[in-house]
Design a protein around this motif. Structure first.
Motif, PDB file in Angstrom:
ATOM      1  N   GLY A   1      50.889  39.501  27.801  1.00 16.39           N
ATOM      2  CA  GLY A   1      50.590  38.424  28.731  1.00 16.39           C
ATOM      3  C   GLY A   1      50.333  38.924  30.135  1.00 16.39           C
ATOM      4  N   TYR A   2      50.334  37.975  31.075  1.00 17.16           N
ATOM      5  CA  TYR A   2      50.006  38.297  32.458  1.00 17.16           C
ATOM      6  C   TYR A   2      50.522  37.204  33.395  1.00 17.16           C
ATOM      7  N   GLU A   3      50.520  37.508  34.687  1.00 18.11           N
ATOM      8  CA  GLU A   3      50.763  36.532  35.744  1.00 18.11           C
ATOM      9  C   GLU A   3      49.747  36.794  36.847  1.00 18.11           C
ATOM     10  N   ASP A   4      48.987  35.764  37.220  1.00 18.78           N
ATOM     11  CA  ASP A   4      47.986  35.873  38.277  1.00 18.78           C
ATOM     12  C   ASP A   4      48.439  35.081  39.492  1.00 18.78           C
ATOM     13  N   GLY A   5      48.175  35.611  40.679  1.00 17.01           N
ATOM     14  CA  GLY A   5      48.545  34.934  41.917  1.00 17.01           C
ATOM     15  C   GLY A   5      47.371  34.832  42.868  1.00 17.01           C
ATOM     16  N   PHE A   6      47.285  33.671  43.573  1.00 21.00           N
ATOM     17  CA  PHE A   6      46.188  33.413  44.504  1.00 21.00           C
ATOM     18  C   PHE A   6      46.742  32.797  45.788  1.00 21.00           C
ATOM     19  N   GLN A   7      46.283  33.302  46.934  1.00 25.24           N
ATOM     20  CA  GLN A   7      46.627  32.697  48.221  1.00 25.24           C
ATOM     21  C   GLN A   7      45.532  31.696  48.556  1.00 25.24           C
ATOM     22  N   VAL A   8      45.868  30.404  48.491  1.00 24.13           N
ATOM     23  CA  VAL A   8      44.889  29.353  48.736  1.00 24.13           C
ATOM     24  C   VAL A   8      44.774  29.120  50.238  1.00 24.13           C
ATOM     25  N   GLU A   9      43.620  28.632  50.687  1.00 23.58           N
ATOM     26  CA  GLU A   9      43.335  28.488  52.112  1.00 23.58           C
ATOM     27  C   GLU A   9      44.409  27.727  52.883  1.00 23.58           C
ATOM     28  N   SER A  10      44.936  26.670  52.311  1.00 23.22           N
ATOM     29  CA  SER A  10      45.873  25.798  53.022  1.00 23.22           C
ATOM     30  C   SER A  10      47.274  26.407  53.141  1.00 23.22           C
TER      31      SER A  10
ATOM     32  N   GLU B   1      51.970  45.622  38.831  1.00 21.79           N
ATOM     33  CA  GLU B   1      50.696  45.108  39.312  1.00 21.79           C
ATOM     34  C   GLU B   1      49.575  46.007  38.798  1.00 21.79           C
ATOM     35  N   ILE B   2      48.514  45.372  38.290  1.00 23.60           N
ATOM     36  CA  ILE B   2      47.364  46.116  37.782  1.00 23.60           C
ATOM     37  C   ILE B   2      46.101  45.576  38.448  1.00 23.60           C
ATOM     38  N   PRO B   3      44.980  46.278  38.358  1.00 16.09           N
ATOM     39  CA  PRO B   3      43.723  45.758  38.920  1.00 16.09           C
ATOM     40  C   PRO B   3      43.377  44.406  38.314  1.00 16.09           C
ATOM     41  N   PRO B   4      43.038  43.419  39.140  1.00 18.79           N
ATOM     42  CA  PRO B   4      42.745  42.077  38.616  1.00 18.79           C
ATOM     43  C   PRO B   4      41.382  42.023  37.953  1.00 18.79           C
ATOM     44  N   PRO B   5      41.121  40.976  37.182  1.00 17.73           N
ATOM     45  CA  PRO B   5      39.792  40.799  36.587  1.00 17.73           C
ATOM     46  C   PRO B   5      38.711  40.719  37.663  1.00 17.73           C
ATOM     47  N   VAL B   6      37.501  41.100  37.309  1.00 17.31           N
ATOM     48  CA  VAL B   6      36.384  41.133  38.256  1.00 17.31           C
ATOM     49  C   VAL B   6      36.132  39.760  38.870  1.00 17.31           C
ATOM     50  N   GLU B   7      36.318  38.694  38.074  1.00 13.51           N
ATOM     51  CA  GLU B   7      35.990  37.356  38.580  1.00 13.51           C
ATOM     52  C   GLU B   7      36.912  36.892  39.696  1.00 13.51           C
ATOM     53  N   PHE B   8      38.024  37.593  39.931  1.00 16.42           N
ATOM     54  CA  PHE B   8      38.898  37.210  41.036  1.00 16.42           C
ATOM     55  C   PHE B   8      38.263  37.514  42.380  1.00 16.42           C
ATOM     56  N   ALA B   9      37.255  38.375  42.391  1.00 16.48           N
ATOM     57  CA  ALA B   9      36.450  38.638  43.588  1.00 16.48           C
ATOM     58  C   ALA B   9      37.282  39.021  44.799  1.00 16.48           C
ATOM     59  N   GLY B  10      38.388  39.749  44.566  1.00 15.37           N
ATOM     60  CA  GLY B  10      39.170  40.259  45.684  1.00 15.37           C
ATOM     61  C   GLY B  10      40.183  39.304  46.283  1.00 15.37           C
ATOM     62  N   PHE B  11      40.316  38.086  45.748  1.00  8.57           N
ATOM     63  CA  PHE B  11      41.254  37.135  46.352  1.00  8.57           C
ATOM     64  C   PHE B  11      42.468  36.858  45.460  1.00  8.57           C
ATOM     65  N   GLY B  12      42.533  37.502  44.288  1.00  6.57           N
ATOM     66  CA  GLY B  12      43.665  37.282  43.387  1.00  6.57           C
ATOM     67  C   GLY B  12      44.311  38.591  42.983  1.00  6.57           C
ATOM     68  N   ARG B  13      45.548  38.495  42.485  1.00  9.10           N
ATOM     69  CA  ARG B  13      46.301  39.667  42.031  1.00  9.10           C
ATOM     70  C   ARG B  13      46.842  39.379  40.636  1.00  9.10           C
ATOM     71  N   ARG B  14      47.103  40.454  39.867  1.00  7.35           N
ATOM     72  CA  ARG B  14      47.605  40.297  38.501  1.00  7.35           C
ATOM     73  C   ARG B  14      48.788  41.234  38.261  1.00  7.35           C
ATOM     74  N   TRP B  15      49.794  40.683  37.577  1.00  6.12           N
ATOM     75  CA  TRP B  15      50.960  41.463  37.158  1.00  6.12           C
ATOM     76  C   TRP B  15      51.115  41.314  35.644  1.00  6.12           C
ATOM     77  N   VAL B  16      51.615  42.367  35.001  1.00  5.10           N
ATOM     78  CA  VAL B  16      51.860  42.321  33.565  1.00  5.10           C
ATOM     79  C   VAL B  16      53.271  42.823  33.286  1.00  5.10           C
ATOM     80  N   PRO B  17      53.912  42.287  32.242  1.00  6.24           N
ATOM     81  CA  PRO B  17      55.228  42.802  31.850  1.00  6.24           C
ATOM     82  C   PRO B  17      55.079  44.138  31.138  1.00  6.24           C
ATOM     83  N   PRO B  18      56.158  44.893  30.969  1.00  2.94           N
ATOM     84  CA  PRO B  18      56.075  46.157  30.219  1.00  2.94           C
ATOM     85  C   PRO B  18      55.516  45.909  28.823  1.00  2.94           C
ATOM     86  N   VAL B  19      54.467  46.644  28.460  1.00  2.23           N
ATOM     87  CA  VAL B  19      53.758  46.365  27.206  1.00  2.23           C
ATOM     88  C   VAL B  19      54.645  46.551  25.985  1.00  2.23           C
TER      89      VAL B  19
END
Length: 315
Positions: A26-35, A3-21
């Motif tokens: 690439g990357y994987e982003d995750g978001f917890q949606v309201e529902s 897990e690494i710091p997410p992009p600024v535009e995620f505004a604190g509601f998303g997370r980012r993971w990257v594979p060993p360089v």
């Protein structure tokens, strides 16, 4: 994956993971949606063979696999290889771990929606009993790893790709992700319900006939099958079929056919090295210039710009 710091535009509601360089880009982003829905999006390209262990978390997952290849092996012995393009629904109970495998040079582009089986979105619970192939899994998933693979319909692919490519930041980013998540869920359930319609034309309601015509358009790439011919087969006048189609889907038949073809072209741009001229022909355009103009008008950027978004191997 780290897990690494997410992009600024995620505004604190998303997370980012990257594979060993050293093994992949690439990357994987995750978001917890309201529902209560978890939305993830990923783009990888592997330099070496890679694997990732994922602990069982008792989730039902809608997987929109857009490009590439991945093998999913569950600890109970079940194994599945998902290839481009595909839509899969699976359930991973607690206690059943999964290992994801990618071969060297493999790539993957995908979007996932994850749900708690005891708290499914109302749209899913209200329609689960009307979707025979998914009914048992959605209503009573059980305690074993279950996997069902279906067609990735053009509407699903269109919305999933828009989640990957669109860049909305600042204060509205979380609302945008929530809206796109709900849009993806809506077109998925609508597409699954439409496929339930039988192939017998006699006695079908107007709504069912329009749904079948929509599916025909989704499979018609290179042919020049006219709306008049399609309408005649289903005993509807061309004028009425256009009116009914636009009232139901909010878009004309011609615009929908264009959208389907361009969605297919995105898949070819990202997953192949085919020249633009060949891709244009594959999706029903006689000239590459007409294809590029339609693509730019629909997506806001050129085919070459889309192709550059795919992660590339490093030197």
């Amino acid at each position: 994956f780290e897990e690494i710091p997410p992009p600024v535009e995620f505004a604190g509601f998303g997370r980012r993971w990257v594979p060993p360089v050293r093994h992949a880009d690439g990357y994987e982003d995750g978001f917890q949606v309201e529902s209560g829905i978890v939305l993830t999006k990923k783009q990888f390209r592997m330099r070496d063979e890679c694997r990732e262990s994922h602990r069982g978390n008792n989730r039902i997952v809608f997987l929109y696999h857009l490009d590439g290849q991945r093998t999913i092996a569950a600890s109970d012995g079940r194994k599945h290889t998902v290839q481009k393009p595909a839509f899969a629904v699976y359930f991973q109970p607690r206690g059943v771990d999964v290992v994801n495998f990618w071969r060297a040079t493999d790539s993957e582009t995908a979007v996932c929606l994850g749900f708690d089986p005891l708290d499914l979105p109302r749209l899913v619970t209200d329609n689960a009993s009307s979707i025979p192939r998914l009914k048992d899994l959605l209503i009573d998933p059980g305690e074993v790893f279950r996997w069902i693979e279906l067609d990735l319909l053009p509407d699903m692919e269109r919305v999933a790709r828009s989640i990957l490519f669109d860049r909305i930041g600042g204060r509205v980013a979380c609302h945008y992700i929530s809206a796109k998540c709900n849009e993806l869920l809506c077109v998925t359930i609508d597409g699954l319900l439409s496929e339930v319609c039988g192939s017998n034309n006699s006695g079908l309601s107007m709504n069912k006939r329009i749904s079948i015509i929509k599916n025909i358009l989704e499979k018609d790439m290179q042919s020049k099958l006219s709306v008049s011919v399609i309408a005649q087969e289903y005993n509807i006048s061309p004028r009425r079929v256009n009116k009914e189609f636009e009232e139901r889907y909010g878009v004309s038949i011609q615009d929908y056919r264009t959208m389907v073809r361009l969605s297919r072209s995105v898949h070819l741009l990202l997953s192949t090295t085919m020249p633009l001229k060949m891709i244009a022909h594959e999706v029903g355009y006689d000239h590459a210039s007409n294809f590029c103009m339609a693509f730019k008008k629909h997506y806001g950027y050129t085919p070459k710009e889309i192709r550059r978004t795919q992660p590339q191997n490093g030197d």
